[in-house]
Scaffold this motif. Structure first.
Motif, short mmCIF file in Angstrom:
data_model
loop_
_atom_site.label_atom_id
_atom_site.label_comp_id
_atom_site.label_asym_id
_atom_site.label_seq_id
_atom_site.Cartn_x
_atom_site.Cartn_y
_atom_site.Cartn_z
N TYR A 58 1.29 -0.86 0.03
CA TYR A 58 0.38 -0.08 -0.11
C TYR A 58 0.97 0.78 -0.17
CZ TYR A 58 -3.51 -3.30 1.57
OH TYR A 58 -4.26 -4.36 1.67
N THR A 59 0.29 1.99 -0.38
CA THR A 59 0.69 3.41 -0.40
C THR A 59 -0.41 4.90 0.27
OG1 THR A 59 0.36 4.31 -2.70
CG2 THR A 59 1.88 3.47 -2.12
N CYS A 60 0.18 5.93 0.18
CA CYS A 60 -0.93 6.58 0.85
C CYS A 60 -2.07 7.15 -0.17
CB CYS A 60 -0.35 8.24 1.04
SG CYS A 60 1.49 7.95 1.77
N ALA A 61 -1.75 6.74 -1.55
CA ALA A 61 -2.88 7.03 -2.11
C ALA A 61 -3.99 5.60 -2.11
CB ALA A 61 -2.43 6.39 -3.82
N PHE A 62 -3.96 5.16 -1.47
CA PHE A 62 -4.85 3.88 -1.28
C PHE A 62 -5.82 4.56 -0.50
CE2 PHE A 62 -6.14 0.73 2.32
CZ PHE A 62 -7.13 -0.38 0.95
N PHE A 63 -5.74 5.69 1.26
CA PHE A 63 -6.65 6.44 1.67
C PHE A 63 -7.39 7.63 0.56
CE2 PHE A 63 -3.34 5.96 4.76
CZ PHE A 63 -3.76 4.69 4.95
N THR A 64 -7.19 7.85 -1.10
CA THR A 64 -7.79 8.64 -1.78
C THR A 64 -7.80 8.10 -2.92
OG1 THR A 64 -5.69 9.80 -2.54
CG2 THR A 64 -6.29 10.47 -0.88
N ASN A 65 -7.96 6.72 -3.99
CA ASN A 65 -8.27 6.45 -4.68
C ASN A 65 -9.43 5.29 -5.07
OD1 ASN A 65 -7.23 4.01 -3.78
ND2 ASN A 65 -5.55 4.17 -4.92
N GLY A 66 -10.37 5.52 -3.79
CA GLY A 66 -11.18 4.69 -4.07
C GLY A 66 -12.55 5.76 -3.42
N LYS A 75 -9.16 5.39 5.47
CA LYS A 75 -8.46 5.81 6.53
C LYS A 75 -9.00 4.86 8.90
CE LYS A 75 -9.35 9.72 3.93
NZ LYS A 75 -9.85 11.19 4.10
N SER A 76 -9.57 4.73 8.33
CA SER A 76 -10.16 4.52 10.08
C SER A 76 -9.72 2.67 10.23
CB SER A 76 -12.42 3.83 9.83
OG SER A 76 -12.90 3.27 11.51
N ASN A 77 -9.36 1.94 9.11
CA ASN A 77 -8.99 0.74 9.99
C ASN A 77 -7.63 1.04 9.64
OD1 ASN A 77 -11.22 -0.75 9.44
ND2 ASN A 77 -11.14 -1.17 7.43
N ILE A 88 1.68 5.09 10.38
CA ILE A 88 1.16 5.59 8.96
C ILE A 88 0.43 7.07 8.70
CG2 ILE A 88 -0.80 4.95 7.24
CD1 ILE A 88 0.02 2.19 8.01
N LYS A 89 0.21 7.74 9.99
CA LYS A 89 -0.35 8.77 9.66
C LYS A 89 1.02 10.21 9.80
CE LYS A 89 -1.56 8.96 14.31
NZ LYS A 89 -3.08 8.82 15.75
N ASN A 90 1.58 9.63 9.74
CA ASN A 90 2.58 10.22 9.88
C ASN A 90 3.02 10.14 8.33
OD1 ASN A 90 2.21 10.99 12.99
ND2 ASN A 90 3.95 9.90 13.70
N LYS A 93 0.59 12.39 6.11
CA LYS A 93 -0.39 13.09 6.84
C LYS A 93 -1.57 13.92 5.79
CE LYS A 93 2.88 14.77 9.70
NZ LYS A 93 3.90 15.73 10.67
N LYS A 94 -1.56 14.12 4.77
CA LYS A 94 -2.36 14.79 3.86
C LYS A 94 -3.50 13.72 3.61
CE LYS A 94 -3.14 17.03 0.05
NZ LYS A 94 -2.81 18.19 -1.01
N SER A 95 -3.54 12.22 3.53
CA SER A 95 -4.30 11.74 2.95
C SER A 95 -5.43 11.24 4.36
CB SER A 95 -4.01 10.53 2.56
OG SER A 95 -3.04 10.50 0.95
N CYS A 96 -4.31 10.98 5.84
CA CYS A 96 -4.70 10.72 6.60
C CYS A 96 -5.79 11.50 7.39
CB CYS A 96 -4.21 10.39 7.29
SG CYS A 96 -3.37 8.04 7.48
N GLY A 97 -5.71 12.96 7.20
CA GLY A 97 -6.57 14.04 6.97
C GLY A 97 -6.19 14.44 8.88
N VAL A 98 -4.93 14.50 8.86
CA VAL A 98 -4.34 14.80 10.29
C VAL A 98 -3.43 16.09 10.11
CG1 VAL A 98 -3.70 12.64 10.70
CG2 VAL A 98 -2.61 13.45 10.01
#
Length: 210
Positions: A58-66, A75-77, A88-90, A93-98
């Motif tokens: 996985y990459t950070c794009a995993f949180f935005t490409n669905g 994100k919750s998982n 992961i959230k560090n 940061k942008k994709s996880c909304g932190v």
């Protein structure tokens, strides 16, 4: 009448003050830019995870490409997890909304929590004088079957509370939002799945299994 030398010293002093002020403003501006600029994903970061018996990278794009709903479940998982000691959230940061620097206003302080415990009678009651959480309990007779690593197991609501704190959260995330034989697990395990609050509860997804 002041001499030319005195006048020159005064001019130099004024120039020094202006330079100091300019540097001060510049450093504040650069600090603000730095804070804003740190709100980004690490493009080269990736991690491995297993889902339905298969290993994925996985990459950070995993949180935005669905879809929007799918991204929120992902994100919750994943965002709160650590893989190989790395948060992961560090890294995303942008994709996880932190990225927000604003304080969380809806988190109760320790003093407020202590006050609520001491004065439970002050909480609002529902219709008929009953507290809205009076039916916040698990169905003790409920169980379901699920497969993990090729083996079928029988689960009860206690499955969400008899492990470590981290393991219990992972189990809730994996199972609470599912339906088995048309029956919603979270409706049978209200207390263990933490859906008793009258406000919006946690979003549990099904991206990984246990």
């Amino acid at each position: 009448m002041p001499s030319f030398k005195s006048f020159l010293v005064l001019i130099l002093a004024l120039l020094s003050v202006n330079v100091a002020l300019a540097r001060s403003k510049g450093s504040k501006g650069s600090k603000g830019s730095s804070d804003g600029g740190s709100c980004k994903d690490h493009a080269d970061y990736s991690w491995k995870g297993t889902w339905e018996g298969k290993e994925y990278t996985y990459t950070c794009a995993f949180f935005t490409n669905g879809t929007a709903a799918k991204n929120e479940k992902r994100k919750s998982n994943w965002c709160s997890r650590q893989v190989d000691g790395i948060s992961i959230k560090n890294k995303c940061k942008k994709s996880c909304g932190v990225c927000s620097s604003k304080p969380m206003k809806d988190v109760a302080s320790p003093k407020q929590l202590k006050k609520d415990v001491k004065n439970p009678s002050k909480k609002k009651k529902g219709k008929g004088g009953n507290h809205p959480n009076d039916d916040c309990r698990d169905d003790k007779g409920y169980s379901w079957t699920g497969e993990w690593k090729g083996t079928t197991y029988t689960y009860t609501c206690a499955f969400f509370t008899n492990g470590t704190a981290a393991k219990n959260e992972q189990r809730k995330s994996n199972w609470c939002s599912r339906k088995v034989d048309g029956i919603s697990i979270m409706k049978k395990c209200k207390k263990s799945c933490d859906i008793c609050s009258t406000g919006p509860g946690p979003v549990y997804g099904t991206e990984t299994t246990e």
